[in-house]
Design a protein around this motif. Sequence first.
Motif, short mmCIF file in Angstrom:
data_model
loop_
_atom_site.label_atom_id
_atom_site.label_comp_id
_atom_site.label_asym_id
_atom_site.label_seq_id
_atom_site.Cartn_x
_atom_site.Cartn_y
_atom_site.Cartn_z
N LEU A 1 0.83 -1.21 0.00
CA LEU A 1 0.00 0.00 0.00
C LEU A 1 0.86 1.26 0.00
O LEU A 1 0.46 2.28 -0.57
CB LEU A 1 -0.94 -0.01 1.20
CG LEU A 1 -1.89 -1.21 1.27
CD1 LEU A 1 -2.82 -1.09 2.47
CD2 LEU A 1 -2.69 -1.35 -0.01
N ILE A 2 2.02 1.22 0.64
CA ILE A 2 2.93 2.36 0.57
C ILE A 2 3.32 2.62 -0.89
O ILE A 2 3.39 3.77 -1.34
CB ILE A 2 4.18 2.13 1.44
CG1 ILE A 2 3.79 2.07 2.93
CG2 ILE A 2 5.20 3.25 1.22
CD1 ILE A 2 4.93 1.65 3.84
N ARG A 3 3.54 1.55 -1.65
CA ARG A 3 3.87 1.69 -3.08
C ARG A 3 2.73 2.36 -3.85
O ARG A 3 2.95 2.92 -4.91
CB ARG A 3 4.17 0.33 -3.69
CG ARG A 3 5.42 -0.33 -3.15
CD ARG A 3 5.62 -1.73 -3.72
NE ARG A 3 6.71 -2.41 -3.05
CZ ARG A 3 7.99 -2.31 -3.37
NH1 ARG A 3 8.33 -1.56 -4.41
NH2 ARG A 3 8.92 -2.95 -2.70
N MET A 4 1.51 2.30 -3.30
CA MET A 4 0.35 2.93 -3.93
C MET A 4 0.10 4.34 -3.40
O MET A 4 -0.90 4.97 -3.75
CB MET A 4 -0.90 2.08 -3.71
CG MET A 4 -0.84 0.72 -4.34
SD MET A 4 -2.40 -0.19 -4.05
CE MET A 4 -1.95 -1.82 -4.64
N GLY A 5 0.99 4.83 -2.52
CA GLY A 5 0.89 6.22 -2.10
C GLY A 5 0.33 6.51 -0.73
O GLY A 5 0.18 7.67 -0.36
N THR A 6 0.03 5.46 0.05
CA THR A 6 -0.46 5.68 1.42
C THR A 6 0.70 5.54 2.39
O THR A 6 1.42 4.54 2.37
CB THR A 6 -1.55 4.67 1.78
OG1 THR A 6 -2.60 4.74 0.81
CG2 THR A 6 -2.14 4.97 3.16
N CYS A 7 0.88 6.55 3.24
CA CYS A 7 2.01 6.53 4.19
C CYS A 7 1.57 6.68 5.64
O CYS A 7 2.42 6.73 6.53
CB CYS A 7 3.02 7.61 3.82
SG CYS A 7 3.84 7.32 2.24
N ALA A 8 0.26 6.77 5.89
CA ALA A 8 -0.26 6.82 7.27
C ALA A 8 -1.48 5.92 7.34
O ALA A 8 -2.37 6.01 6.49
CB ALA A 8 -0.62 8.25 7.67
N PHE A 9 -1.51 5.07 8.35
CA PHE A 9 -2.56 4.06 8.47
C PHE A 9 -3.08 3.98 9.91
O PHE A 9 -2.29 3.95 10.85
CB PHE A 9 -2.03 2.67 8.13
CG PHE A 9 -1.42 2.52 6.78
CD1 PHE A 9 -2.14 1.99 5.72
CD2 PHE A 9 -0.10 2.90 6.54
CE1 PHE A 9 -1.57 1.83 4.47
CE2 PHE A 9 0.48 2.75 5.30
CZ PHE A 9 -0.26 2.22 4.25
N GLU A 10 -4.38 3.90 10.07
CA GLU A 10 -4.96 3.38 11.31
C GLU A 10 -5.11 1.89 11.11
O GLU A 10 -5.55 1.43 10.06
CB GLU A 10 -6.32 4.03 11.57
CG GLU A 10 -6.92 3.64 12.93
CD GLU A 10 -8.16 2.79 12.80
OE1 GLU A 10 -8.95 2.74 13.75
OE2 GLU A 10 -8.37 2.17 11.74
N ILE A 11 -4.69 1.09 12.11
CA ILE A 11 -4.83 -0.36 12.03
C ILE A 11 -5.59 -0.84 13.26
O ILE A 11 -5.20 -0.58 14.40
CB ILE A 11 -3.47 -1.07 11.97
CG1 ILE A 11 -2.62 -0.52 10.81
CG2 ILE A 11 -3.67 -2.58 11.82
CD1 ILE A 11 -1.24 -1.15 10.72
N LYS A 12 -6.69 -1.56 13.02
CA LYS A 12 -7.54 -2.06 14.09
C LYS A 12 -7.23 -3.52 14.41
O LYS A 12 -6.80 -4.29 13.54
CB LYS A 12 -9.01 -1.97 13.68
CG LYS A 12 -9.48 -0.56 13.33
CD LYS A 12 -10.94 -0.58 12.88
CE LYS A 12 -11.38 0.78 12.35
NZ LYS A 12 -11.45 1.81 13.40
#
Length: 422
Positions: free
Chosen positions: A136-147
């Motif tokens: 997902l970082i390769r797709m441009g997301t660099c901040a995540f909430e993880i449940k």
Amino acid sequence: MSILIKNIKQLVQVHDYNVMIVKGEDMKTLPVLENAYLYIEHDTIIEYGDMEYCHGIEAETIIDATGKIVLPAWCDSHTHIVYAGNRTSEFVDRINGLSYEDIANRGGGILNSAKLLQDTSEDDLYEQSINRLEELIRMGTCAFEIKTGYGLTVDAELKMLRVIKRIKQESLAKITPTLLAAHAIPAEYKDKKEDYIKLITDELIPEASKLNISHYIDVFCEKGYFDLNDTEAILKAAAEYNMKPKIHVNQFNILGGVGLGTKYDALSVDHLEELDDNDIKALKKSETIPVALPGCSYFLSIPYTPARKIIDAGLPLAIATDYNPGSAPSGNMNFIVSAACVKLKMTPEEAINAATINGAYAMGISNMYGSITRGKKANLIITKPLSDYSEIPYAFGHNPIEQVIINGQLKDIKNPEENFRI
């Protein structure tokens, strides 16, 4: 390390003064600087401006972004990335006519994922999850909430929290952990839900608090899962440990969960595929941000969150993936931005605001993430050559990302050997 990006066609989401959230009519405005430069030192945005003022700036790495768009990396405020295996068989069941509720009533759904996760080693769970995250970082997301939420026992939920903590420590991405023990009722508690709630409030929340990993609590407030009384009991117990709510509400039914969330000062209320005027009134009196999850609506063929009703009421809105194995098995925020435009009738400006600054707000991190502002973290997307930022949602299904800068580090996302770990 220092990086200079020059000849930027459009530098998007630029704010000279820090902005924490964008609401209502303001979501239609997306500040853009044409023919710009951006200068980074270490992990921080130091300076930016018109190219005519770029002369004399030196950097260890210089990137020529001619014809390209630079914008903040996506901020995905609702994911369930830590899980084991997949639920492909249920995908086929839905094609054959079974609903999400039908599958859950037959003992599938979340309970299937919980059984598999309980039988998966902590190291294996970590490897599966960190690999998803890096994709997902390769797709441009660099901040995540993880449940959490696929453990459903004290030991398994704590295992999930430890995995999330390890990801948080080892990944360059910004991670916000959330405890979601009240995701479903385990089979052994089917006829004694009160006992499971007591397990959460009296044992799991205190044990989770000792780990000092998650400062957020979540509940799946929905028919067949946890009603208002259940939800309130869990939120009350979590409040004693300074855990702030981020809750699932109104996915299939309106129970009053939005009002309950605002009563307990929830940071966000997520899903909202169903929404009424009472929910709007409750949100307008609060600092709680609604979060739409269009990937879930797409995959389950359920209604989409009424974004226009929310935004036109003067409220903010964030969008997120809901990445999980059962109802939204994609963490691609580029698709989510497109779906927000096509299905939620949001403008490209509204969708990008919802996926950057408002997504960061929904994780409690918009003071340092989500916009191009001096002093904020250098988490950035550099696109392929595009005519305009609106081409990102327009060309749905295409990957617009050419390079990612995460924590000030330029990454070769095309190199399969590249990793995104500290």
